[in-house]
Design an enzyme around this catalytic site. Structure first.
Site, mmCIF file in Angstrom:
data_model
loop_
_atom_site.group_PDB
_atom_site.id
_atom_site.type_symbol
_atom_site.label_atom_id
_atom_site.label_comp_id
_atom_site.label_asym_id
_atom_site.label_seq_id
_atom_site.Cartn_x
_atom_site.Cartn_y
_atom_site.Cartn_z
ATOM 1 N N GLY A 241 18.182 0.776 -53.118
ATOM 2 C CA GLY A 241 17.292 0.069 -52.194
ATOM 3 C C GLY A 241 15.917 -0.043 -52.826
ATOM 4 N N ASN A 242 14.885 -0.010 -51.994
ATOM 5 C CA ASN A 242 13.519 -0.175 -52.498
ATOM 6 C C ASN A 242 13.174 0.874 -53.560
ATOM 7 O OD1 ASN A 242 10.687 -1.154 -52.365
ATOM 8 N ND2 ASN A 242 10.345 0.882 -51.527
ATOM 9 N N ALA A 243 13.335 2.152 -53.220
ATOM 10 C CA ALA A 243 12.949 3.207 -54.168
ATOM 11 C C ALA A 243 13.847 3.180 -55.399
ATOM 12 C CB ALA A 243 13.016 4.568 -53.483
ATOM 13 N N GLY A 244 15.151 3.064 -55.202
ATOM 14 C CA GLY A 244 16.095 3.126 -56.317
ATOM 15 C C GLY A 244 15.928 2.000 -57.321
ATOM 16 N N GLY B 88 21.796 4.977 -54.827
ATOM 17 C CA GLY B 88 21.002 4.281 -53.815
ATOM 18 C C GLY B 88 20.113 3.275 -54.508
ATOM 19 N N LYS C 237 7.190 11.177 -37.959
ATOM 20 C CA LYS C 237 8.285 10.263 -38.301
ATOM 21 C C LYS C 237 8.749 9.568 -37.035
ATOM 22 C CE LYS C 237 10.657 9.517 -42.157
ATOM 23 N NZ LYS C 237 10.041 9.665 -43.493
HETATM 24 N N1 GLU Z 1 8.680 6.708 -45.518
HETATM 25 C C1 GLU Z 1 7.992 7.209 -46.662
HETATM 26 C C2 GLU Z 1 8.239 8.687 -46.850
HETATM 27 O O1 GLU Z 1 9.193 9.230 -46.355
HETATM 28 C C3 GLU Z 1 6.522 6.850 -46.635
HETATM 29 C C4 GLU Z 1 5.779 7.384 -45.470
HETATM 30 C C5 GLU Z 1 4.369 6.824 -45.373
HETATM 31 O O2 GLU Z 1 3.992 6.058 -46.220
HETATM 32 O O3 GLU Z 1 3.694 7.184 -44.415
HETATM 33 O O4 GLU Z 1 7.524 9.332 -47.557
#
Ligand code: GLU
Length: 416
Positions: free
Chosen positions: A220-223, A218, A106
């Protein structure tokens, strides 16, 4: 982040619980309790007014026993290295639970992109890659979007990395636009994976989710994709949604597409016609069938977990539930689909994107959806098998699956 509990300590506590159940080899446990590598960088960026601002950034490679580290880069004013470490640990468990040949990593930069011009954001992205460029590579560590980062940021980062490498390198980063080697189906993949997992959960629980009510914290994109997909794939109705500015509630249901369009043009769901205003806290306690935390970590705590009335919690956010809250939810019979299973759709399609980049041949969207469904549905049943074998909650069960897989890879490699 904003919560009092340190996210990394939570991640370690979750691992410790799984290690005790598995009677894990102490060396395996010790190696899994800390990141393998972590890089801190200072990033000078020329701002529009001519001044130079120095940002702090991180990249953590938590574990790469099963393959290159994989995980997003977050832009957030309250970012800390401990949050990044926790998220990198969760990425390790996430790639393992869906059984893709990648590890966990990350990145994060302490910044507020909402207060920066596009030019400043571009310079920040490029400068970050200049600093971490020698630490990452398509076969070492592959970043992606996360909180407050998107396809444009990924494009600038890919371009900067390609300049450093001296050749076009789409496999360095995922979540890119289709025009730049992105994968069909990556945009809504996190939400779609959550919906596919919920579909399996409904089979397991013998529940019919047609007409079931959904509250999404939330947007955003996911929500926002979750709203559309819970409606279109499972026939659920979205009764509540919220973002940083507040929430909206309509027990009769809201049209998911209209709500997403409203959010796009007004930058918030607040004020959506026909719905009444509620707070983010109230949303979590609504009498709904499915609760979807899709924002940040630490929102379900010991103070509100007892008030959750949903029978299924589908965690699209990373780390939304504290360990104390977990125990309360489990005791109350709430079926929690834990983050690193429920939101693994994003990284699964990132993996597909990386595969397509590496062999330069691209798949149709249907094929991506089908492959995602296969991967994540199998992961759900692997977790259920552990749940039943050890009589534990779903999060612990998911840890048991992942820790076993990562531990086995480390053993074969001779690390422990
Ligand atoms: N940020 C996303 C996660 O937390 C995707 C990570 C990725 O695609 O490498 O799963």
């Amino acid at each position: 982040m904003s919560n009092k509990l340190n996210a990394f300590e939570i991640a370690q506590r979750q691992l410790d619980k799984a290690a005790a159940i598995l009677n894990l080899d102490p060396a395996v446990h010790a190696l899994l309790r800390e990141p393998l590598r972590e890089l801190h960088v200072s990033i000078p960026v020329k701002m529009d007014d001519g001044s130079v601002k120095v940002f702090q950034g991180f990249r953590v490679q938590y574990n790469d026993a099963r393959g290159p580290a994989k995980g997003g880069i977050r832009f957030h004013p309250e970012e800390t290295v401990d949050t990044v470490k926790a998220l990198a640990a969760w990425m390790t468990w996430k790639t393992a639970v869906v059984d893709i040949p990648l590890g966990g990593g990350k990145g994060g930069i302490i910044c507020n992109p909402k207060e920066m011009s596009l030019g400043e954001q571009e310079r920040l992205c490029r400068a970050y890659i200049d600093r971490v460029g020698r630490f990452i590579a398509p076969e070492i560590d592959v970043p992606a979007p996360d909180v407050y980062t998107n396809g444009q940021h990924m494009s600038w980062m890919m371009d900067e990395y390609s300049k450093l490498a001296g050749h076009y390198s789409p496999g360095i980063i995922t979540g890119k636009p289709i025009a730049l080697g992105g994968s069909a189906g990556r945009g809504d993949a996190t939400a779609r994976g959550g919906v596919y997992v919920t579909r399996q959960a409904a089979k397991y629980l013998k529940k019919d989710l047609k007409g079931a009510s959904v509250a999404i914290q939330g947007f955003g994109n996911a929500g926002s994709f979750a709203a559309t997909l819970f409606e279109s794939i499972l026939g659920c109705k979205v009764v509540a949604a919220s973002d940083t500015k507040g929430g909206v509630y309509n027990p009769d249901g809201m049209d998911a597409k209209a709500l997403s369009e409203y959010k796009l043009s007004n930058k918030t769901v607040v004020g959506f016609p026909g719905a009444k205003a509620i707070t983010n806290e109230e949303l979590l306690e609504l009498d709904v069938d499915i609760l979807v935390p899709a924002a940040l970590e630490g929102v379900l705590t010991k103070d509100n977990a007892d008030k959750v009335k949903a029978s299924i919690v589908c965690e699209l956010a990373n780390g939304p539930t504290t360990p104390e809250a977990d125990e309360i939810l489990h005791k109350n019979g709430v079926f929690v689909l834990p983050d690193f299973l429920a939101n693994a759709g994003g990284v699964t399609v990132s993996y597909f994107e990386w595969v397509q980049n590496n062999y330069g041949y691209y798949w149709e969207e249907d094929e991506v959806h089908e492959k995602l469904d296969t991967k994540i549905s199998k992961a759900f049943w692997d977790v259920v098998a552990m749940r039943e074998k050890y009589n534990v909650d779903n999060r612990t069960a998911a840890y048991l699956v992942s820790v076993n897989r990562v531990g086995e890879a480390m053993k074969w490699r001779g690390w422990v």
